[in-house]
Design a protein around this motif. Structure first.
Motif, mmCIF file in Angstrom:
data_model
loop_
_atom_site.group_PDB
_atom_site.id
_atom_site.type_symbol
_atom_site.label_atom_id
_atom_site.label_comp_id
_atom_site.label_asym_id
_atom_site.label_seq_id
_atom_site.Cartn_x
_atom_site.Cartn_y
_atom_site.Cartn_z
ATOM 1 N N GLY A 1 55.575 54.819 81.048
ATOM 2 C CA GLY A 1 55.449 53.550 80.334
ATOM 3 C C GLY A 1 54.177 52.792 80.660
ATOM 4 O O GLY A 1 53.415 53.150 81.552
ATOM 5 N N GLN A 2 53.959 51.729 79.906
ATOM 6 C CA GLN A 2 52.765 50.898 80.100
ATOM 7 C C GLN A 2 53.158 49.517 80.609
ATOM 8 O O GLN A 2 54.170 48.951 80.189
ATOM 9 C CB GLN A 2 51.994 50.759 78.782
ATOM 10 N N MET A 3 52.349 49.000 81.515
ATOM 11 C CA MET A 3 52.566 47.644 82.049
ATOM 12 C C MET A 3 51.303 47.234 82.783
ATOM 13 O O MET A 3 50.420 48.064 83.054
ATOM 14 C CB MET A 3 53.773 47.622 82.992
ATOM 15 N N ARG A 4 51.215 45.988 83.102
ATOM 16 C CA ARG A 4 50.056 45.501 83.839
ATOM 17 C C ARG A 4 50.028 46.119 85.236
ATOM 18 O O ARG A 4 51.082 46.310 85.859
ATOM 19 C CB ARG A 4 50.102 43.980 83.952
ATOM 20 N N ASP A 5 48.821 46.374 85.721
ATOM 21 C CA ASP A 5 48.687 46.935 87.069
ATOM 22 C C ASP A 5 49.288 45.997 88.110
ATOM 23 O O ASP A 5 49.882 46.450 89.103
ATOM 24 C CB ASP A 5 47.213 47.187 87.395
ATOM 25 N N THR A 6 49.150 44.703 87.877
ATOM 26 C CA THR A 6 49.691 43.729 88.837
ATOM 27 C C THR A 6 51.213 43.812 88.899
ATOM 28 O O THR A 6 51.807 43.669 89.971
ATOM 29 C CB THR A 6 49.266 42.298 88.440
ATOM 30 N N THR A 7 51.840 44.044 87.742
ATOM 31 C CA THR A 7 53.309 44.177 87.700
ATOM 32 C C THR A 7 53.740 45.428 88.446
ATOM 33 O O THR A 7 54.689 45.407 89.241
ATOM 34 C CB THR A 7 53.800 44.248 86.241
ATOM 35 N N ARG A 8 53.051 46.537 88.193
ATOM 36 C CA ARG A 8 53.390 47.798 88.848
ATOM 37 C C ARG A 8 53.273 47.662 90.366
ATOM 38 O O ARG A 8 54.146 48.120 91.118
ATOM 39 C CB ARG A 8 52.489 48.923 88.327
ATOM 40 N N GLU A 9 52.178 47.034 90.811
ATOM 41 C CA GLU A 9 51.961 46.865 92.248
ATOM 42 C C GLU A 9 53.015 45.945 92.858
ATOM 43 O O GLU A 9 53.470 46.161 93.979
ATOM 44 C CB GLU A 9 50.553 46.322 92.521
ATOM 45 N N ARG A 10 53.415 44.888 92.104
ATOM 46 C CA ARG A 10 54.431 43.959 92.615
ATOM 47 C C ARG A 10 55.761 44.673 92.808
ATOM 48 O O ARG A 10 56.456 44.457 93.805
ATOM 49 C CB ARG A 10 54.591 42.777 91.649
ATOM 50 N N VAL A 11 56.106 45.538 91.857
ATOM 51 C CA VAL A 11 57.368 46.293 91.974
ATOM 52 C C VAL A 11 57.300 47.247 93.166
ATOM 53 O O VAL A 11 58.252 47.355 93.952
ATOM 54 C CB VAL A 11 57.650 47.076 90.675
ATOM 55 N N LYS A 12 56.183 47.931 93.341
ATOM 56 C CA LYS A 12 56.041 48.863 94.469
ATOM 57 C C LYS A 12 56.129 48.131 95.800
ATOM 58 O O LYS A 12 56.763 48.605 96.751
ATOM 59 C CB LYS A 12 54.699 49.604 94.368
ATOM 60 N N GLU A 13 55.479 46.982 95.882
ATOM 61 C CA GLU A 13 55.521 46.187 97.116
ATOM 62 C C GLU A 13 56.935 45.702 97.405
ATOM 63 O O GLU A 13 57.367 45.667 98.566
ATOM 64 C CB GLU A 13 54.565 44.996 97.001
ATOM 65 N N THR A 14 57.667 45.351 96.355
ATOM 66 C CA THR A 14 59.054 44.893 96.524
ATOM 67 C C THR A 14 59.932 46.040 97.008
ATOM 68 O O THR A 14 60.786 45.859 97.890
ATOM 69 C CB THR A 14 59.608 44.350 95.187
#
Length: 333
Positions: A27-40
């Motif tokens: 899927g597609q999403m903002r890099d900031t969103t992806r990184e926030r999910v990974k950090e969480t």
């Protein structure tokens, strides 16, 4: 309680679908969103369920490895190579030591199937062939290591045991030994080594007597016991070919205990070239199996078969290599 995908979504302020996309790298999403999910996920110590991944057909990135005896240096060294190679490829390995016990064989195969491993590497003799046939029939990638069973229709990787047995025996014969004892395991690989032993005798017009062929289970103690029984019968051969290093070490220990000098009174040659071969005094002459190359190859092959289940099956043979050290010398009798 273990964190769930719902906890991750709530803490990251995104939908469950978004977390799923991050986990599966889709899927597609903002890099900031992806990184926030990974950090969480990292903060909550959340790990996606491998079982759930398997049930959705994505695999578990896990291999099963069955060996007959992990305490045998040959199999422990092989397992280390396999685990390292698998790690390089992003895979984990579950190691099962069967002790060549029928019930353990069945138990571990069932365990690996419940774990939904992506493929299995079988380095154990495996007395319960029906269990392996069941694995193959279910389409689970299966590769035989140091074992070969044409009836299964799977890829096998092993050393040329016949050639190894032939070269070991030929070396002793070239040193002038004519009374040569062979101590073999109850395994197909040892049968082939015996055939090589017999071929070397025939080629040099030497008689190979049945009483010169001993069979046992691979261990240092059994190597000692086999040689002890030979001596008790009133004879000591001038050369011994042990079909693995464990047995060879046992023979060396027993020979020294009864006052024989190695190699002056008795020449000994092993098979495998494990770490044991460099720890004996003198160093053990042995037939080397290319453990590192075989271990890497079996991982590469099974990963390839996982990705392409219709891949052609093959029989891969590695060449043995005679390593001459200090336990063999010219015959004095």
């Amino acid at each position: 309680m273990k964190p769930t995908i719902y906890d991750v979504a709530k803490a990251a302020g995104v939908s469950i679908a978004t977390v799923s996309k991050v986990i599966n790298n889709t899927g597609q999403m903002r890099d900031t969103t992806r990184e926030r999910v990974k950090e969480t996920m990292e903060k909550l110590n959340y790990h996606p369920s491998l079982m759930a991944s398997a049930l959705t057909g994505k695999g578990t990135e896990t291999l099963g490895l069955l060996v007959p005896d992990i305490s045998n240096p040959f199999f422990s060294e092989m397992a280390k190579t396999i685990e390292d190679r698998a790690h390089e490829s992003g895979m984990s390995v579950i190691i099962c030591s069967t002790d060549e016990n029928v019930e353990k064989e069945k138990k571990y195969i069932e365990l690996l199937q419940r774990k939904h491993v992506d493929g299995m590497i079988v380095a154990s003799s495996f007395h319960n062939k029906e269990v392996l046939e069941g694995v193959a029939s279910r389409g689970i990638p299966l590769v035989m290591l140091t074992r070969d069973d044409a009836g299964l229709g799977v890829t096998s990787i092993s050393v040329d045991d016949f050639k190894g047995g032939y070269e070991a025996t030929s070396h002793l014969i070239s040193e002038g030994h004519q009374d040569i004892l062979i101590i073999a395991e109850y395994a197909k690989s040892s049968k082939l080594r015996i055939y090589g032993y017999l071929e070397a005798h025939a080629e040099h017009d030497l008689v190979s007597r049945e009483e010169n062929i001993c069979r046992t289970v691979a261990s240092i103690e059994n190597g000692k016991e086999c040689f002890r029984q030979i001596v008790q019968k009133g004879r000591v051969p001038s050369g011994i070919f042990a079909c693995n290093d464990l047995i060879a070490v046992g023979v060396i220990q027993e020979a020294k205990e009864i006052g024989l000098k190695i190699p002056e009174d008795l020449s000994i040659i092993g098979f495998d070239n494990t770490i044991l071969a460099t720890t004996t005094v003198p160093g053990l002459t042995t037939v080397a199996q290319p453990i590192t190359e075989m271990g890497k190859k079996v991982v590469d092959v099974i990963i390839s078969e996982i990705k392409n289940k219709n891949q052609t099956k093959e029989r891969i043979l590695f060449k043995p290599n005679l390593i001459i050290r200090g336990t063999t010398a010219k015959a004095k009798r």
